[in-house]
Design a protein around this motif. Structure first.
Motif, PDB file in Angstrom:
ATOM      1  N   ILE A  30      10.583  10.187  -3.610  1.00 50.98           N
ATOM      2  CA  ILE A  30       9.156   9.870  -3.741  1.00 50.98           C
ATOM      3  C   ILE A  30       8.615   9.381  -2.390  1.00 50.98           C
ATOM      4  O   ILE A  30       7.495   9.700  -2.016  1.00 50.98           O
ATOM      5  CB  ILE A  30       8.918   8.846  -4.875  1.00 50.98           C
ATOM      6  CG1 ILE A  30       9.389   9.443  -6.207  1.00 50.98           C
ATOM      7  CG2 ILE A  30       7.447   8.448  -4.949  1.00 50.98           C
ATOM      8  CD1 ILE A  30       9.218   8.533  -7.401  1.00 50.98           C
ATOM      9  N   GLY A  31       9.436   8.649  -1.647  1.00 46.68           N
ATOM     10  CA  GLY A  31       9.032   8.203  -0.309  1.00 46.68           C
ATOM     11  C   GLY A  31       8.784   9.376   0.621  1.00 46.68           C
ATOM     12  O   GLY A  31       7.814   9.402   1.388  1.00 46.68           O
ATOM     13  N   GLU A  32       9.658  10.361   0.544  1.00 48.85           N
ATOM     14  CA  GLU A  32       9.507  11.569   1.364  1.00 48.85           C
ATOM     15  C   GLU A  32       8.214  12.301   0.995  1.00 48.85           C
ATOM     16  O   GLU A  32       7.439  12.699   1.866  1.00 48.85           O
ATOM     17  CB  GLU A  32      10.690  12.515   1.120  1.00 48.85           C
ATOM     18  CG  GLU A  32      11.952  12.111   1.843  1.00 48.85           C
ATOM     19  CD  GLU A  32      11.816  12.272   3.349  1.00 48.85           C
ATOM     20  OE1 GLU A  32      11.545  13.383   3.812  1.00 48.85           O
ATOM     21  OE2 GLU A  32      11.973  11.258   4.057  1.00 48.85           O
TER      22      GLU A  32
ATOM     23  N   VAL B 191      -7.022  12.195   1.186  1.00 52.35           N
ATOM     24  CA  VAL B 191      -6.147  11.343   0.359  1.00 52.35           C
ATOM     25  C   VAL B 191      -6.212   9.924   0.912  1.00 52.35           C
ATOM     26  O   VAL B 191      -6.390   8.945   0.170  1.00 52.35           O
ATOM     27  CB  VAL B 191      -4.684  11.864   0.388  1.00 52.35           C
ATOM     28  CG1 VAL B 191      -3.739  10.846  -0.242  1.00 52.35           C
ATOM     29  CG2 VAL B 191      -4.574  13.209  -0.315  1.00 52.35           C
ATOM     30  N   ARG B 192      -6.106   9.795   2.220  1.00 52.04           N
ATOM     31  CA  ARG B 192      -6.148   8.467   2.856  1.00 52.04           C
ATOM     32  C   ARG B 192      -7.481   7.780   2.556  1.00 52.04           C
ATOM     33  O   ARG B 192      -7.520   6.605   2.238  1.00 52.04           O
ATOM     34  CB  ARG B 192      -5.940   8.556   4.368  1.00 52.04           C
ATOM     35  CG  ARG B 192      -4.614   9.192   4.791  1.00 52.04           C
ATOM     36  CD  ARG B 192      -4.259   8.821   6.226  1.00 52.04           C
ATOM     37  NE  ARG B 192      -3.939   7.416   6.318  1.00 52.04           N
ATOM     38  CZ  ARG B 192      -2.743   6.891   6.065  1.00 52.04           C
ATOM     39  NH1 ARG B 192      -1.727   7.653   5.742  1.00 52.04           N
ATOM     40  NH2 ARG B 192      -2.559   5.602   6.144  1.00 52.04           N
ATOM     41  N   ARG B 193      -8.586   8.526   2.661  1.00 51.22           N
ATOM     42  CA  ARG B 193      -9.900   7.923   2.433  1.00 51.22           C
ATOM     43  C   ARG B 193      -9.983   7.320   1.019  1.00 51.22           C
ATOM     44  O   ARG B 193     -10.458   6.208   0.839  1.00 51.22           O
ATOM     45  CB  ARG B 193     -10.990   8.974   2.636  1.00 51.22           C
ATOM     46  CG  ARG B 193     -12.203   8.408   3.345  1.00 51.22           C
ATOM     47  CD  ARG B 193     -13.181   9.502   3.740  1.00 51.22           C
ATOM     48  NE  ARG B 193     -12.640  10.439   4.704  1.00 51.22           N
ATOM     49  CZ  ARG B 193     -12.921  11.753   4.736  1.00 51.22           C
ATOM     50  NH1 ARG B 193     -13.733  12.288   3.853  1.00 51.22           N
ATOM     51  NH2 ARG B 193     -12.398  12.526   5.661  1.00 51.22           N
TER      52      ARG B 193
ATOM     53  N   THR C  44       0.821  -1.224   0.000  1.00 53.49           N
ATOM     54  CA  THR C  44       0.000   0.000   0.000  1.00 53.49           C
ATOM     55  C   THR C  44       0.851   1.269   0.000  1.00 53.49           C
ATOM     56  O   THR C  44       0.373   2.337  -0.378  1.00 53.49           O
ATOM     57  CB  THR C  44      -0.975   0.040   1.202  1.00 53.49           C
ATOM     58  OG1 THR C  44      -0.208   0.020   2.409  1.00 53.49           O
ATOM     59  CG2 THR C  44      -1.945  -1.127   1.157  1.00 53.49           C
ATOM     60  N   GLY C  45       2.128   1.152   0.407  1.00 56.33           N
ATOM     61  CA  GLY C  45       3.033   2.302   0.325  1.00 56.33           C
ATOM     62  C   GLY C  45       3.117   2.804  -1.114  1.00 56.33           C
ATOM     63  O   GLY C  45       3.240   4.006  -1.362  1.00 56.33           O
ATOM     64  N   LEU C  46       3.024   1.868  -2.059  1.00 53.29           N
ATOM     65  CA  LEU C  46       3.107   2.258  -3.477  1.00 53.29           C
ATOM     66  C   LEU C  46       1.930   3.131  -3.886  1.00 53.29           C
ATOM     67  O   LEU C  46       2.062   3.964  -4.787  1.00 53.29           O
ATOM     68  CB  LEU C  46       3.173   1.024  -4.392  1.00 53.29           C
ATOM     69  CG  LEU C  46       4.422   0.134  -4.272  1.00 53.29           C
ATOM     70  CD1 LEU C  46       4.352  -1.000  -5.294  1.00 53.29           C
ATOM     71  CD2 LEU C  46       5.700   0.950  -4.473  1.00 53.29           C
ATOM     72  N   THR C  47       0.781   2.971  -3.244  1.00 58.13           N
ATOM     73  CA  THR C  47      -0.378   3.804  -3.616  1.00 58.13           C
ATOM     74  C   THR C  47      -0.132   5.266  -3.190  1.00 58.13           C
ATOM     75  O   THR C  47      -0.497   6.194  -3.905  1.00 58.13           O
ATOM     76  CB  THR C  47      -1.706   3.281  -3.013  1.00 58.13           C
ATOM     77  OG1 THR C  47      -1.670   3.356  -1.583  1.00 58.13           O
ATOM     78  CG2 THR C  47      -1.986   1.834  -3.420  1.00 58.13           C
ATOM     79  N   TYR C  48       0.506   5.447  -2.010  1.00 55.64           N
ATOM     80  CA  TYR C  48       0.861   6.802  -1.570  1.00 55.64           C
ATOM     81  C   TYR C  48       1.972   7.363  -2.449  1.00 55.64           C
ATOM     82  O   TYR C  48       1.981   8.541  -2.818  1.00 55.64           O
ATOM     83  CB  TYR C  48       1.254   6.801  -0.083  1.00 55.64           C
ATOM     84  CG  TYR C  48       0.055   6.522   0.794  1.00 55.64           C
ATOM     85  CD1 TYR C  48      -0.776   7.556   1.212  1.00 55.64           C
ATOM     86  CD2 TYR C  48      -0.288   5.212   1.140  1.00 55.64           C
ATOM     87  CE1 TYR C  48      -1.912   7.302   1.972  1.00 55.64           C
ATOM     88  CE2 TYR C  48      -1.413   4.945   1.898  1.00 55.64           C
ATOM     89  CZ  TYR C  48      -2.224   6.000   2.312  1.00 55.64           C
ATOM     90  OH  TYR C  48      -3.349   5.742   3.051  1.00 55.64           O
ATOM     91  N   ARG C  49       2.947   6.483  -2.768  1.00 55.89           N
ATOM     92  CA  ARG C  49       4.060   6.918  -3.621  1.00 55.89           C
ATOM     93  C   ARG C  49       3.571   7.306  -5.017  1.00 55.89           C
ATOM     94  O   ARG C  49       4.006   8.312  -5.587  1.00 55.89           O
ATOM     95  CB  ARG C  49       5.105   5.797  -3.730  1.00 55.89           C
ATOM     96  CG  ARG C  49       5.927   5.632  -2.460  1.00 55.89           C
ATOM     97  CD  ARG C  49       6.792   4.379  -2.501  1.00 55.89           C
ATOM     98  NE  ARG C  49       7.574   4.244  -1.297  1.00 55.89           N
ATOM     99  CZ  ARG C  49       8.837   4.678  -1.157  1.00 55.89           C
ATOM    100  NH1 ARG C  49       9.461   5.205  -2.184  1.00 55.89           N
ATOM    101  NH2 ARG C  49       9.471   4.554  -0.002  1.00 55.89           N
TER     102      ARG C  49
END
Ligand code: C5P
Length: 209
Positions: A78-80, A91-93, A32-37
């Motif tokens: 991109i992680g930052e 965004v989270r929702r 799921t980190g990739l979705t934020y990235r």
């Protein structure tokens, strides 16, 4: 349908572990980190600001889970950027909704992130919280970069990891923390094989019930 939830801080080894587990059980895997990235990268690529929640949420709503490229998205910057937009509730929702859709796939799924056991899939069949000391995580990240022929500074990486932990654990919406019913797995003294067999024993026992 069964879901395995794997949470933990940056560079704890949960990505490698999650992929191994998904392969072993024949389950679909979503980092799921990739979705934020990917959301952060889409903003950067389009020249949009990283501090406008309405704009970031609109990009998050249109994200295609099929197009997540780990090689491209794993870049440090991109992680930052991802951890900055990850503090925004709308965004989270949007991303959590997409993640829940993924979690419903048959025959089962492994999702890894920061809030899978607490928010995304609170009813997961089994929850793991994978961690390691900041020094061990910084050392692994350092070795990985240098091993790939890159140049890295250990202290800078350690500072980044501490800052990321603070941001992820300190945010108001869905802070990083173990779910009450998560199994803790500290991999500070473990290699990937040992971590995998420890995780497998926990999951096998939980899935039997
Ligand atoms: O795990 P990864 O380093 O790819 O995640 C990038 C950032 O995305 C994290 O620092 C965190 O802020 C955010 N994230 C999150 N919730 C998740 C997964 C990642 O807030 N489930």
């Amino acid at each position: 349908m069964k879901t395995i939830a794997i949470d933990g801080p940056a560079a704890a080894g949960k990505g490698t572990l999650s992929r191994r587990i998904a392969e072993d059980y024949g389950f679909h895997h979503l980092d799921t980190g990739l979705t934020y990235r990917a959301t952060a990268k889409a903003l950067i690529d389009r020249g949009l600001p990283l501090d406008d929640e309405a704009v970031a949420a609109e990009v998050a709503r249109t994200l295609d889970l099929g197009g997540l490229d780990r090689a491209v998205l794993s870049a440090h910057d991109i992680g930052e950027a991802a951890s900055k937009i990850a503090v925004m509730p709308t965004v989270r929702r949007a991303l959590v909704e997409a993640q829940r859709g993924f979690a419903a796939r048959e025959p089962g799924t492994v999702l890894d992130g920061r809030d899978i056991g607490t928010v995304v899939c609170p009813d997961a069949a089994v929850k793991l919280y994978v961690t390691a000391s900041p020094e061990v995580r910084a050392r692994r990240r350092y070795d990985e970069i240098v091993g790939n022929g890159g140049v890295a500074d250990f202290e800078t990486i350690l500072d980044d990891i501490r800052r990321r932990d603070e941001r992820d654990m300190g945010r108001a919406d869905s802070p990083l923390k173990p779910a009450d019913d998560a199994h803790l797995l500290d991999t500070s003294e473990m290699g990937i094989e040992a971590a995998f067999s420890a995780a497998k024993s926990i999951i096998d026992a939980a899935l039997k019930h």
